[in-house]
Design a protein around this motif. Structure first.
Motif, short mmCIF file in Angstrom:
data_model
loop_
_atom_site.label_atom_id
_atom_site.label_comp_id
_atom_site.label_asym_id
_atom_site.label_seq_id
_atom_site.Cartn_x
_atom_site.Cartn_y
_atom_site.Cartn_z
N ARG A 159 0.92 -1.04 -0.11
CA ARG A 159 -0.17 0.22 0.06
C ARG A 159 0.99 1.26 -0.04
O ARG A 159 1.87 1.17 0.63
CB ARG A 159 -0.86 -0.01 1.11
CG ARG A 159 -1.88 -1.23 1.26
CD ARG A 159 -2.84 -0.81 2.38
NE ARG A 159 -2.43 -0.47 3.59
CZ ARG A 159 -2.93 0.37 4.39
NH1 ARG A 159 -4.27 0.72 4.24
NH2 ARG A 159 -2.51 0.73 5.58
N GLN A 160 0.42 2.22 -0.82
CA GLN A 160 1.30 3.36 -0.68
C GLN A 160 1.25 4.18 0.51
O GLN A 160 2.09 4.60 0.79
CB GLN A 160 0.57 4.47 -1.71
CG GLN A 160 1.03 3.97 -3.41
CD GLN A 160 0.04 4.95 -4.11
OE1 GLN A 160 -0.75 5.64 -4.00
NE2 GLN A 160 0.68 5.04 -5.33
N ALA A 161 0.31 3.97 1.19
CA ALA A 161 0.05 4.70 2.48
C ALA A 161 1.19 4.24 3.68
O ALA A 161 1.82 5.11 4.34
CB ALA A 161 -1.27 4.33 3.20
N ALA A 198 4.19 5.59 2.70
CA ALA A 198 4.30 7.00 2.90
C ALA A 198 4.39 7.34 3.99
O ALA A 198 5.44 8.11 4.47
CB ALA A 198 2.77 7.70 2.57
N LYS A 199 4.08 6.43 4.93
CA LYS A 199 4.34 6.88 6.44
C LYS A 199 5.92 6.29 6.73
O LYS A 199 6.39 7.15 7.71
CB LYS A 199 3.57 5.64 7.42
CG LYS A 199 3.69 5.77 8.86
CD LYS A 199 2.72 4.92 9.74
CE LYS A 199 2.86 4.97 10.85
NZ LYS A 199 1.85 4.15 11.77
N GLN A 200 6.54 5.22 6.12
CA GLN A 200 7.99 5.09 6.30
C GLN A 200 8.99 6.54 6.13
O GLN A 200 9.85 6.57 6.78
CB GLN A 200 8.22 3.97 5.71
CG GLN A 200 9.79 3.55 5.68
CD GLN A 200 9.97 3.12 7.05
OE1 GLN A 200 8.92 2.27 7.84
NE2 GLN A 200 11.11 2.84 7.70
N GLU A 260 7.86 9.43 5.75
CA GLU A 260 7.36 10.72 6.18
C GLU A 260 6.70 11.62 5.23
O GLU A 260 7.14 12.78 4.88
CB GLU A 260 8.34 11.38 7.04
CG GLU A 260 8.90 10.62 8.45
CD GLU A 260 9.81 11.58 9.05
OE1 GLU A 260 10.38 12.36 8.65
OE2 GLU A 260 10.26 11.06 10.28
N ALA A 261 5.82 11.09 4.39
CA ALA A 261 5.16 11.72 3.44
C ALA A 261 3.54 11.41 3.33
O ALA A 261 3.31 10.58 4.22
CB ALA A 261 5.90 11.39 2.04
N SER A 262 2.86 12.12 2.57
CA SER A 262 1.38 11.61 2.42
C SER A 262 1.31 10.60 1.48
O SER A 262 2.09 10.51 0.42
CB SER A 262 0.68 13.02 2.34
OG SER A 262 0.91 13.46 0.80
N ARG A 263 0.16 9.90 1.28
CA ARG A 263 -0.24 8.79 0.45
C ARG A 263 -0.33 9.46 -0.95
O ARG A 263 0.22 9.23 -2.02
CB ARG A 263 -1.43 8.05 0.78
CG ARG A 263 -1.61 6.77 -0.14
CD ARG A 263 -3.29 6.55 -0.44
NE ARG A 263 -3.80 7.68 -1.12
CZ ARG A 263 -3.96 7.89 -2.33
NH1 ARG A 263 -2.91 7.14 -3.14
NH2 ARG A 263 -4.54 8.72 -2.88
N ALA A 264 -1.03 10.87 -0.84
CA ALA A 264 -0.97 11.36 -2.16
C ALA A 264 0.44 11.91 -2.85
O ALA A 264 0.52 11.90 -3.92
CB ALA A 264 -1.89 12.80 -1.76
N THR A 265 1.35 12.31 -1.96
CA THR A 265 2.66 12.61 -2.40
C THR A 265 3.43 11.35 -3.06
O THR A 265 3.84 11.52 -4.16
CB THR A 265 3.44 13.18 -1.24
OG1 THR A 265 2.97 14.06 -0.62
CG2 THR A 265 4.73 13.36 -1.51
N VAL A 266 3.33 10.29 -2.48
CA VAL A 266 3.76 9.00 -3.14
C VAL A 266 3.07 8.70 -4.11
O VAL A 266 3.76 8.34 -5.26
CB VAL A 266 3.50 7.71 -1.97
CG1 VAL A 266 3.85 6.37 -2.70
CG2 VAL A 266 4.32 8.06 -0.78
N ALA A 267 1.91 8.92 -4.28
CA ALA A 267 1.19 8.86 -5.75
C ALA A 267 1.44 9.67 -6.78
O ALA A 267 1.82 9.22 -7.85
CB ALA A 267 -0.40 8.78 -5.39
#
Length: 285
Positions: free
Chosen positions: A22-24, A27-29, A31-38
């Motif tokens: 999961r992108q989420a 992203a947590k790992q 320190e970014a948002s899921r939207a940023t990873v997307a």
């Protein structure tokens, strides 16, 4: 432009291979948002100083995940440590945006800052110097203008082979010997080299010139002609110092070297020959 190439599809593949389905979670790992990873995976990469953290989180070599195209410049070395310009300047206690100006090819680094950055970036001073030259487009850096830049230039260019430039204490000792009195200290010289102090008394200026083997006019403000002559002499000397460093006024075109430049270069060459026969450099002459 950063030398590392970002590929959103490659990032997504690496994320899945690392077990982040999961992108989420990824992203947590980082320190970014899921939207940023997307956004990253859709092709719009992050700032280059974030790439080391992404590679580390995905347990992969940064050179495999984000391959470099060409050799690094100063900005690339900084980004490979995951640091912003502001963070580097804070850690090295620099002023006047010295790091950013060097990265943009506007002003060369002082020797003290080169040493600090090499240690911070985990590279040799030789590698840092090569990166600095690339930041200036492969051209010679601009003429040194400040007192710190002039000292750094001489220390960098007038010690051939395995010779070590004098320490701050050595320079202070040489200045005091030339003055015949205690007029400076190692701490004072360090302040000159890192730009904390920008002006000196005539006696210190003359002693500094004596120690480093140049005319005292080299350290005068607004003496561009003298600085250019000495710098050009050192550049010429650099090209031949691995062989016979005595330079003759021939082979340089029908007009030969200008008399003033030839005198400067041969004087520096004579000093280098003396230094090459000693271990202590100019303060032990």
């Amino acid at each position: 432009m950063p030398a590392r190439r970002f590929d959103g599809k490659r990032l997504r593949s690496a994320r899945l291979e690392a077990g982040y389905s999961r992108q989420a979670d990824f992203a947590k790992q980082v320190e970014a948002s899921r939207a940023t990873v997307a956004t990253w995976e859709n092709g719009r990469g992050p700032s280059p100083e974030r790439l080391p953290a992404l590679a580390h989180a995905l347990r992969t070599d940064i050179n495999l995940l984000f391959p470099r195209h060409g050799a690094p410049d100063l900005a690339d070395l900084r980004c490979d440590t995951g640091l912003t310009q502001y963070e580097v300047e804070r850690r090295t206690s620099t002023k006047d945006h010295d790091v950013g100006m060097a990265e943009r090819g506007s002003r060369p680094l002082t020797q003290a800052l080169r040493e600090a950055l090499a240690a911070l970036y985990g590279v040799t001073e030789e590698a840092l110097l090569a990166a600095e030259k690339r930041s200036f487009g492969g051209k010679e850096a601009p003429l040194p203008t400040t007192l710190a830049e002039k000292i750094a230039y001489l220390l960098e260019h007038t010690y051939p082979g395995n010779q070590q430039p004098p320490s701050d204490a050595d320079i202070a000792c040489g200045i005091n010997a030339a003055a015949g009195a205690e007029v400076t200290s190692a701490e004072d010289v360090r302040d000159l080299r890192d730009g904390t102090v920008t002006e000196v008394s005539p006696v210190v200026r003359e002693g500094l010139a004596e120690v480093l083997g140049v005319s005292a006019f080299f350290f005068q403000p607004d003496e561009d002609t003298i600085v250019e002559t000495i710098v050009e002499g050192l550049r010429t000397l650099h090209q031949v110092r691995n062989g016979d460093i005595s330079i003759k006024a021939r082979g340089m075109g029908p007009e030969g070297l200008p008399a003033e430049l030839l005198a400067v270069v041969n004087d520096l060459a004579s000093n280098l020959q003396k230094w090459a026969r000693t271990e202590g450099g100019p303060t032990n002459r």
